[in-house]
Write a protein that holds these residues in place. Structure first.
Motif, PDB file in Angstrom:
ATOM      1  N   PRO A 163       0.686  -1.184  -0.164  1.00 53.04           N
ATOM      2  CA  PRO A 163      -0.074   0.273   0.444  1.00 53.04           C
ATOM      3  C   PRO A 163       0.603   1.329  -0.062  1.00 53.04           C
ATOM      4  O   PRO A 163       0.523   2.339  -0.617  1.00 53.04           O
ATOM      5  N   GLU A 164       2.335   1.493   1.069  1.00 50.32           N
ATOM      6  CA  GLU A 164       3.054   2.110   0.718  1.00 50.32           C
ATOM      7  C   GLU A 164       3.233   2.859  -0.669  1.00 50.32           C
ATOM      8  O   GLU A 164       3.769   4.066  -0.962  1.00 50.32           O
ATOM      9  N   ALA A 165       3.281   1.979  -1.124  1.00 50.89           N
ATOM     10  CA  ALA A 165       4.357   1.879  -2.802  1.00 50.89           C
ATOM     11  C   ALA A 165       3.379   2.701  -3.330  1.00 50.89           C
ATOM     12  O   ALA A 165       3.263   3.317  -4.664  1.00 50.89           O
ATOM     13  N   TYR A 166       1.935   1.480  -3.372  1.00 49.32           N
ATOM     14  CA  TYR A 166       0.266   2.392  -4.401  1.00 49.32           C
ATOM     15  C   TYR A 166       0.039   3.794  -3.942  1.00 49.32           C
ATOM     16  O   TYR A 166       0.290   4.486  -4.831  1.00 49.32           O
ATOM     17  N   ASP A 167       0.597   4.476  -2.479  1.00 52.51           N
ATOM     18  CA  ASP A 167       0.447   5.995  -2.469  1.00 52.51           C
ATOM     19  C   ASP A 167       1.011   6.453  -2.962  1.00 52.51           C
ATOM     20  O   ASP A 167       1.200   7.491  -3.003  1.00 52.51           O
ATOM     21  N   ALA A 168       3.094   5.886  -3.285  1.00 48.98           N
ATOM     22  CA  ALA A 168       3.709   6.758  -3.575  1.00 48.98           C
ATOM     23  C   ALA A 168       3.398   7.387  -4.969  1.00 48.98           C
ATOM     24  O   ALA A 168       3.889   8.341  -5.479  1.00 48.98           O
ATOM     25  N   TYR A 169       2.951   6.040  -5.250  1.00 43.87           N
ATOM     26  CA  TYR A 169       2.701   6.493  -7.169  1.00 43.87           C
ATOM     27  C   TYR A 169       1.348   7.328  -7.203  1.00 43.87           C
ATOM     28  O   TYR A 169       1.792   8.013  -7.944  1.00 43.87           O
ATOM     29  N   VAL A 170       0.953   7.373  -6.201  1.00 38.82           N
ATOM     30  CA  VAL A 170      -0.608   8.626  -6.468  1.00 38.82           C
ATOM     31  C   VAL A 170      -0.095   9.933  -6.209  1.00 38.82           C
ATOM     32  O   VAL A 170      -0.089  10.658  -6.626  1.00 38.82           O
ATOM     33  N   ALA A 171       1.302   9.842  -5.128  1.00 34.12           N
ATOM     34  CA  ALA A 171       1.801  11.424  -4.394  1.00 34.12           C
ATOM     35  C   ALA A 171       2.454  11.980  -5.622  1.00 34.12           C
ATOM     36  O   ALA A 171       1.875  12.738  -6.017  1.00 34.12           O
ATOM     37  N   ARG A 172       3.418  10.910  -6.409  1.00 29.72           N
ATOM     38  CA  ARG A 172       4.015  11.624  -7.475  1.00 29.72           C
ATOM     39  C   ARG A 172       3.551  11.880  -8.556  1.00 29.72           C
ATOM     40  O   ARG A 172       3.890  12.622  -9.494  1.00 29.72           O
ATOM     41  N   TYR A 173       2.356  11.162  -8.682  1.00 32.65           N
ATOM     42  CA  TYR A 173       1.566  11.436 -10.328  1.00 32.65           C
ATOM     43  C   TYR A 173       0.149  10.966  -9.918  1.00 32.65           C
ATOM     44  O   TYR A 173      -0.821  10.279 -10.668  1.00 32.65           O
ATOM     45  N   PRO A 174      -0.046  12.813  -9.484  1.00 35.12           N
ATOM     46  CA  PRO A 174      -1.409  12.918  -8.701  1.00 35.12           C
ATOM     47  C   PRO A 174      -2.762  12.759  -9.743  1.00 35.12           C
ATOM     48  O   PRO A 174      -4.082  11.804  -9.640  1.00 35.12           O
ATOM     49  N   LYS A 175      -2.913  12.845 -11.590  1.00 37.07           N
ATOM     50  CA  LYS A 175      -3.079  12.299 -12.476  1.00 37.07           C
ATOM     51  C   LYS A 175      -2.785  11.491 -13.208  1.00 37.07           C
ATOM     52  O   LYS A 175      -2.322  11.424 -14.681  1.00 37.07           O
ATOM     53  N   GLY A 176      -1.454  10.668 -13.078  1.00 37.98           N
ATOM     54  CA  GLY A 176      -0.587   9.551 -13.808  1.00 37.98           C
ATOM     55  C   GLY A 176      -2.540   8.266 -14.241  1.00 37.98           C
ATOM     56  O   GLY A 176      -2.730   8.350 -14.060  1.00 37.98           O
ATOM     57  N   LEU A 177      -1.315   7.757 -14.943  1.00 39.61           N
ATOM     58  CA  LEU A 177      -2.073   6.622 -15.783  1.00 39.61           C
ATOM     59  C   LEU A 177      -2.579   6.288 -14.722  1.00 39.61           C
ATOM     60  O   LEU A 177      -3.101   5.133 -15.692  1.00 39.61           O
ATOM     61  N   PHE A 178      -1.730   5.658 -14.051  1.00 38.42           N
ATOM     62  CA  PHE A 178      -2.655   4.320 -13.277  1.00 38.42           C
ATOM     63  C   PHE A 178      -2.979   4.794 -12.109  1.00 38.42           C
ATOM     64  O   PHE A 178      -3.212   3.964 -10.965  1.00 38.42           O
ATOM     65  N   VAL A 179      -3.464   5.590 -11.405  1.00 42.10           N
ATOM     66  CA  VAL A 179      -3.509   6.305 -10.020  1.00 42.10           C
ATOM     67  C   VAL A 179      -5.194   5.625  -9.819  1.00 42.10           C
ATOM     68  O   VAL A 179      -5.180   4.922  -8.670  1.00 42.10           O
ATOM     69  N   ALA A 180      -6.387   5.108 -10.867  1.00 45.00           N
ATOM     70  CA  ALA A 180      -7.105   4.711 -10.060  1.00 45.00           C
ATOM     71  C   ALA A 180      -7.156   3.285  -9.942  1.00 45.00           C
ATOM     72  O   ALA A 180      -7.627   2.787  -8.334  1.00 45.00           O
ATOM     73  N   GLU A 181      -6.174   2.349 -10.537  1.00 43.20           N
ATOM     74  CA  GLU A 181      -5.789   1.097 -10.206  1.00 43.20           C
ATOM     75  C   GLU A 181      -4.823   1.126  -9.384  1.00 43.20           C
ATOM     76  O   GLU A 181      -5.015  -0.218  -7.974  1.00 43.20           O
ATOM     77  N   ALA A 182      -4.239   2.458  -8.933  1.00 42.78           N
ATOM     78  CA  ALA A 182      -2.459   2.323  -7.618  1.00 42.78           C
ATOM     79  C   ALA A 182      -3.975   2.544  -6.406  1.00 42.78           C
ATOM     80  O   ALA A 182      -4.244   2.083  -5.143  1.00 42.78           O
ATOM     81  N   ARG A 183      -4.488   3.129  -6.412  1.00 39.22           N
ATOM     82  CA  ARG A 183      -5.802   3.539  -5.578  1.00 39.22           C
ATOM     83  C   ARG A 183      -6.791   2.689  -4.789  1.00 39.22           C
ATOM     84  O   ARG A 183      -6.363   1.819  -3.638  1.00 39.22           O
TER      85      ARG A 183
END
Length: 544
Positions: free
Chosen positions: A243-263
């Motif tokens: 979960p920490e890794a997915y949180d870090a992805y959302v924090a770095r790319y809040p409008k990224g390609l995979f935000v929904a999947e990460a959350r």
């Protein structure tokens, strides 16, 4: 303990434009002491480092010799001008002046022997120092215990860091995520990235302005893909799967390609109770025989796993959780290597206690058996022999009593009147309660009257115990013991002097009697059929 996962050496081919090196050693499964369950996550950094242009040498669960061999490979291949990343996760020890990364084969090292138990961090840092300004050493561990000898403490002490070497320390999970995500991003300043991960600490060289990887490293062709960093970060995130890794992805790319999947992935993982414990047990790769052994040990200690079949279902998980709670472990229902060791140690102690209790009980039972024989059967009269067999059908003198009674039966048959004998033979042929009762009605003083009463009593007892016998038979059938296991049980019964007959895996009358004798000596329900507790005590017994 499991054998090492492997000397999992693998070199990932680096892009033609890059000349960088990386070494990853992830030590999880230590021979003694607690496992560092998150250490294996460091291996998830292999692919992102390879994509970023590093030739990676990686290994998991390595001893001291193999670890030094891999460090030697890195040194031999490292050329001037190359960047280097060294990622070590596992147990560390220090003396206050020097620190060591311990191999999984470390067995209570002390200050005199620790040099042969792992990698000296001063040596690691000196090798990293051959790439000043482009050297990053990442050291990750967990708050776990490891037996150490005199002069050593768990953890990392003060480090003598060469000029131009960056060192980052923290828990294994966060270190692994940092290596797979921030470290591999071209243009990322390590000092700024570390500010986003307050759980990590840094020492040595940390430039305010210079990124660890220049932006040019992102260009692998004439035109750079503007979404490549997003995709690379996502690949690293999925490899870590925390979960920490997915949180870090959302924090770095809040409008990224995979935000929904990460959350969604972070939410799914957080909703699963005991996920880290489950993953830790899965990393142990317990085979079915080992799982049966664990179930046997739980049963021996009084925690019902609902079967000794090598399948960890709800019953086994509940039993494990109850045992863990009773022993001040987190009651997750999943095992660590340290818990497996503790469970085995407790089972050995309990097995020895049960054997001592069984010997005392058996001596008491045999004394009572002999005393009753001297009162009844030793004189050799029919009434005494029958009285002995009623009380001790599987007793020490049961076979002798039956032999002597056979002579009485033969004499009675020879002396009986023809009509009396014919009526008895008819009753025996039917073998029913009604037939024996009819004989007694016709011949209340007949030659076989006493024998008829014995037969009726035996049939009544069998009928009264039929439900119990059927339940015992069903419990034995549910164990689904293979022929080899039944043969082993017969061998054990024979070694203990219970005379089960041939060790052929066929549980015949001799085997049933031997099982009853064992159950009686162990204070177990005496059925003659195998159940979970009987099997657990039989297979754990060292009595012979």
């Amino acid at each position: 303990m499991r054998l090492p996962l492997a000397l999992a050496f693998c070199a990932l081919a680096a892009p033609a434009l890059a000349d960088n090196r990386a070494l990853i050693i992830a030590n999880t499964d230590y021979r003694l002491g607690d496992d560092v369950s998150a250490a294996v996550q460091a291996l998830a950094a292999r692919a992102p480092l390879g994509t970023a242009g590093f030739a990676v040498i990686a290994g998991a669960d390595l001893g001291a010799v193999a670890s030094r061999g891999m460090l030697s490979q890195l040194l031999a291949r490292l050329a001037p001008g190359e960047r280097v990343v060294i990622l070590l996760t596992g147990h560390f020890a220090h003396s206050g002046r020097e620190s060591w990364f311990l191999g999984t084969d470390a067995v209570r090292p002390d200050l005199a022997t620790v040099g042969g138990a792992g990698l000296a961090l001063n040596d690691v840092l000196e090798i990293a120092g051959t790439a000043p300004g482009g050297a990053l050493v990442l050291l990750g561990s967990e708050a776990r215990s490891l037996p150490l000898g005199r002069g050593l403490q768990i953890g990392i002490g003060p480090l003598d860091i060469p000029q131009g070497v960056s060192v980052v320390l923290g828990d294994a999970t966060t270190i692994a995520a940092f290596a797979a995500q921030e470290v591999v991003q071209p243009g990322v300043n390590l000092k700024a990235a570390l500010a986003q991960r307050p759980a990590l600490s840094a020492q040595g060289f940390l430039s305010e302005f210079q990124p660890f990887l220049p932006l040019s490293a992102a260009v692998a062709g004439p035109v750079a893909d503007s979404l490549a960093p997003d995709r690379a970060f996502w690949d690293a995130t999925r490899a870590l799967d925390t979960p920490e890794a997915y949180d870090a992805y959302v924090a770095r790319y809040p409008k990224g390609l995979f935000v929904a999947e990460a959350r969604a992935a972070a939410e799914r993982i957080r909703a699963e109770p005991g996920r880290l414990a489950r993953l830790g047990e899965e990393a142990l790769a317990l085979g079915r025989d080992k799982r049966r052994e664990v179930q046997q040990q739980l049963a021996l200690l009084g925690y019902d796993p609902n079967g000794i079949d090598g399948i960890f279902g709800r019953g086994t998980r509940t039993a494990l959780g109850n045992w863990q709670k009773a022993n001040a472990f987190e009651p997750s229902g999943y095992l660590t290597q340290a818990q497996i060791n503790e469970l085995a140690a407790q089972a050995r102690v309990r097995s020895a206690e049960l054997e001592a209790e069984a010997r005392a009980r058996q001596a008491e039972l045999q004394a009572a058996d002999r005393a009753y024989w001297s009162q009844t059967g030793v004189a050799g009269d029919e009434a005494g022999l029958r009285a002995y067999l009623r009380r001790y059908p599987d007793g020490l003198f049961a076979d002798l009593a039956k032999e002597r009674l056979a002579t009485f039966d033969a004499a009675r048959a020879a002396n009986a009147a023809a009509a009396d004998r014919a009526e008895w033979d008819g009753a025996e042929a039917l073998g029913t309660r009604e037939a024996y009762t009819a004989y007694l009605t016709q011949r209340p003083q007949g030659s076989f009257a006493e024998l008829a009463r014995e037969r009726i009593a035996a049939l009544d007892a069998a009928m009264a115990g039929e439900a119990t016998r059927a339940a015992a038979e069903a419990r034995e059938a549910a164990l689904a013991l293979p022929t080899l296991a039944r043969s082993l049980i017969e061998v054990k019964l024979g070694l203990m002097g219970y005379e089960p007959g041939a060790a052929d895996g066929v549980l015949d009358d001799s085997s049933r009697r031997a099982i009853r004798r064992f159950q009686q000596a162990r204070g177990l329900p005496v059925t003659g059929y195998l159940d979970q507790d009987t099997v657990a005590q039989l297979l754990s017994s060292t009595e012979n």
